[in-house]
Design a protein around this motif. Sequence first.
Motif, short mmCIF file in Angstrom:
data_model
loop_
_atom_site.label_atom_id
_atom_site.label_comp_id
_atom_site.label_asym_id
_atom_site.label_seq_id
_atom_site.Cartn_x
_atom_site.Cartn_y
_atom_site.Cartn_z
N ALA A 147 -4.46 -2.35 13.67
CA ALA A 147 -5.86 -2.64 14.01
C ALA A 147 -5.98 -3.11 15.46
CB ALA A 147 -6.43 -3.69 13.06
N ARG A 148 -5.02 -3.91 15.89
CA ARG A 148 -5.04 -4.40 17.28
C ARG A 148 -4.93 -3.23 18.26
NH1 ARG A 148 -1.57 -6.10 21.36
NH2 ARG A 148 -2.30 -7.92 22.54
N ASN A 178 -13.76 0.40 9.14
CA ASN A 178 -12.85 1.55 9.12
C ASN A 178 -11.79 1.34 8.05
OD1 ASN A 178 -13.52 3.14 11.87
ND2 ASN A 178 -13.59 0.94 12.27
N PRO A 179 -12.17 1.41 6.76
CA PRO A 179 -11.20 1.15 5.69
C PRO A 179 -10.00 2.07 5.71
CG PRO A 179 -13.24 2.13 4.83
CD PRO A 179 -13.51 1.74 6.24
N SER A 184 -3.65 4.11 7.27
CA SER A 184 -2.86 4.30 8.49
C SER A 184 -1.71 3.30 8.57
CB SER A 184 -3.76 4.18 9.73
OG SER A 184 -4.74 5.19 9.75
N ALA A 185 -1.96 2.05 8.15
CA ALA A 185 -0.89 1.05 8.13
C ALA A 185 0.18 1.43 7.13
CB ALA A 185 -1.47 -0.33 7.80
N ASP A 186 -0.22 1.97 5.98
CA ASP A 186 0.74 2.42 4.97
C ASP A 186 1.58 3.57 5.51
OD1 ASP A 186 1.80 2.52 2.20
OD2 ASP A 186 0.81 4.48 2.17
N SER A 211 -6.61 11.33 12.00
CA SER A 211 -7.24 11.54 10.69
C SER A 211 -8.75 11.59 10.80
CB SER A 211 -6.81 10.44 9.71
OG SER A 211 -7.25 9.17 10.15
N ARG A 212 -9.31 10.99 11.85
CA ARG A 212 -10.76 11.08 12.05
C ARG A 212 -11.17 12.50 12.45
NH1 ARG A 212 -12.42 5.72 15.51
NH2 ARG A 212 -11.22 6.85 17.11
#
Length: 297
Positions: A147-148, A178-179, A184-186, A211-212
């Motif tokens: 996220a950062r 932006n759930p 993305s973290a996974d 992905s967007r």
Amino acid sequence: MTTAPVRPIRPAADPFVHPTLLPEVAVTDVKAEFLVITPAVAKDMLRRNTRNRNVRAARVNGWARIMTAGLWHNNGEAIKVAIDGTILDGQHRLHAVVKSGVTITTLVVSNLPPETQSTMDGGAKRNPGDVFTLRDEQNATMLGSVARKVWLWEQGDKRFSAKEAPTTPELYTLVDNNPGLRRSADIAVRVYHNFRYIPPSIVGAAHHLCSRIAADEAAWFYEALGTGAELSLRHPILTLRKRVMTDKDSQKAVTDGLHMAQVLTAWNALRAGKTALAVIKVPTEADGKVHQVIEPK
């Protein structure tokens, strides 16, 4: 003023000699109250900010963004003022009130002895992973890091120089809006488990950007990046893997910004229909000193 008790600040070497004593301000002399701080009040308080550390512009900017966005909340952290009116703690919040032009209500503790300043801000600051852990997020540390990076990218800092840093409320808001960042973290964790040559926060941020544009293609691209399985010779993903492996094995210093540009170069090549790519080469700016920023397509 209430008569103050005394306390020893060091034991006497000789048990028959009295220890050194220091007057202690009575608790009843200290005031704690919630006050309305307007920009004018903040400016007046800052005139007595004469014995503090240097102001950090990035911190002031962060607080100001929070206040402007209406994300300011009372959390019990106080602005602390000495007996003589000097600011001991809270100068960045006061500067942010002035900068943002927003009026806040906050706890103010006053009549403190000046020497108490040496014990302030001694606790460890929570990092993004800490704050997401408190929200019971999965992959909290990675989510905070990804996220950062995405926040910096969206602020225009696409080389991740981090001259400005996101605040906790800004990261909360970014993830809530932006759930898909959780996915993305996974992905970042999974790729890093198999392929530890690209910083996982870069993988996660790149996955979010890609992905967007094309979610299914992004899912396949980053799975293949992690495993390297069933890729043809000179396939852009395989070429990317070889590039970053060579850089790391040769101990070449590669910035996060360049890593991002390399990943997006491979992604863009595939999106353009190229099934073979000899090298991952990121063009440089006109002056040749830094790499160009690559946007996902």
